[in-house]
Design a protein around this motif. Structure first.
Motif, mmCIF file in Angstrom:
data_model
loop_
_atom_site.group_PDB
_atom_site.id
_atom_site.type_symbol
_atom_site.label_atom_id
_atom_site.label_comp_id
_atom_site.label_asym_id
_atom_site.label_seq_id
_atom_site.Cartn_x
_atom_site.Cartn_y
_atom_site.Cartn_z
ATOM 1 N N LEU A 1 1.015 -1.049 0.141
ATOM 2 C CA LEU A 1 0.094 0.070 -0.018
ATOM 3 C C LEU A 1 0.902 1.099 0.129
ATOM 4 N N SER B 1 -2.518 4.612 3.964
ATOM 5 C CA SER B 1 -3.750 4.310 4.371
ATOM 6 C C SER B 1 -4.344 5.233 5.476
ATOM 7 N N TYR C 1 -6.786 -1.143 8.309
ATOM 8 C CA TYR C 1 -6.815 -1.697 7.020
ATOM 9 C C TYR C 1 -5.822 -3.177 7.108
ATOM 10 N N GLY D 1 -7.237 2.938 1.681
ATOM 11 C CA GLY D 1 -6.003 2.469 1.232
ATOM 12 C C GLY D 1 -5.861 2.779 -0.136
ATOM 13 N N ARG E 1 -7.647 4.426 -4.802
ATOM 14 C CA ARG E 1 -8.032 4.349 -3.692
ATOM 15 C C ARG E 1 -9.167 3.566 -3.475
#
Length: 269
Positions: free
Chosen positions: A151, A154, A162, A188, A245
């Protein structure tokens, strides 16, 4: 009588250089004749032509790349034809092979998503020398887990979490659980560079309604409202989106959103 030998010797010495000069032309003429003979032989040597006629991804899940081509004239029955991929460090590498059927050949190989250059090649086969097709570039798109790459960021509000399933439990790198407290949301940001589609399965295990969204910056690409204990899909084309996202927000629940997700990207990486 006494001077004749001297005269004869003088004549011999005068003739000797002339004879030597005349002899130097012979090697040059011989070499030129040989070169002409070799050129004629090379010009007459038969040539085999190899061409790629199609290249495609035939299975986006397994990453099957299928290349078809022609070889003219046809090679001997059972002749091995290689599918090769260019590597900047190792040169041409074989990734698959098949036998030609007459002048036709089709080769399939499972490969990860990539943007690479390919060719078909066959070894020497009298009276033909080894031959290869012109290099052909191709964008090979394959479905992969959305979390194959980490990621980018987040966040959210009201204690967002997340939670990505670790590799030992989720080797596909596709599963996660998104949750927050009542009235909250969690998001995220995913590195989606090189990808053209996203598909998200969502299972709402909250005691109320949630809203799942896909965004490109502030632009909403799609939303899905899910009632308690329901499943749904949120799929979109995302060509050109490099930072995607995935967001889940509470709409109306007793304790906040809690959503299980299984997400895949169609990518060249």
């Amino acid at each position: 009588m006494g001077v004749r030998p001297i005269v004869m010797l003088t004549v011999v010495l005068l003739l000797a250089p002339l004879t030597a000069c005349g002899a130097t032309a012979l090697p040059a003429e011989s070499s030129l004749t040989l070169q002409r003979s070799q050129a004629a032989t090379q010009a007459a040597a038969p040539v085999r032509t190899v061409k790629i006629t199609s290249i495609r991804t035939s299975d986006y899940t397994n990453g099957t790349l299928t290349v078809a081509g022609t070889l003219t004239p046809a090679p001997a029955p059972g002749s091995r034809v290689a599918l090769q991929r260019w590597s900047a460090t190792a040169g041409w590498q074989e990734i698959g092979h098949a036998s030609a059927s007459g002048t036709q050949v089709t080769i399939s190989a499972n490969q990860p998503g990539s943007i690479r250059t390919y060719r078909l090649a066959i070894g020497p086969q009298a009276p033909y020398a080894a031959a290869a097709s012109a290099p052909t570039g191709f964008n090979h798109y394959v479905w992969r887990g959305i979390y194959k790459q980490p990621l980018l960021a987040s966040g959210g509000k009201n204690h967002p979490q997340y939670n990505i399933v670790p590799p030992a439990e989720g080797p596909r790198r596709a599963e996660a659980e998104l949750l927050a407290d009542k009235g909250g949301l969690v998001w995220g940001d995913i590195n989606s560079a090189g990808c053209s589609w996203v598909k998200n399965w969502l299972g709402n295990i909250t005691d109320g309604t949630i809203r799942a969204s896909l965004l490109n910056g502030s632009t909403v690409l799609g939303t899905l409202d899910q009632v308690q204990e329901s499943e749904g899909w949120l799929n979109r084309q995302i060509a050109g989106v490099t930072r995607l996202r995935l967001q889940v927000a509470d709409v109306n629940s007793g304790y906040g959103p809690q959503v299980a997700t299984d997400s895949m990207l169609l990518c060249t990486n």
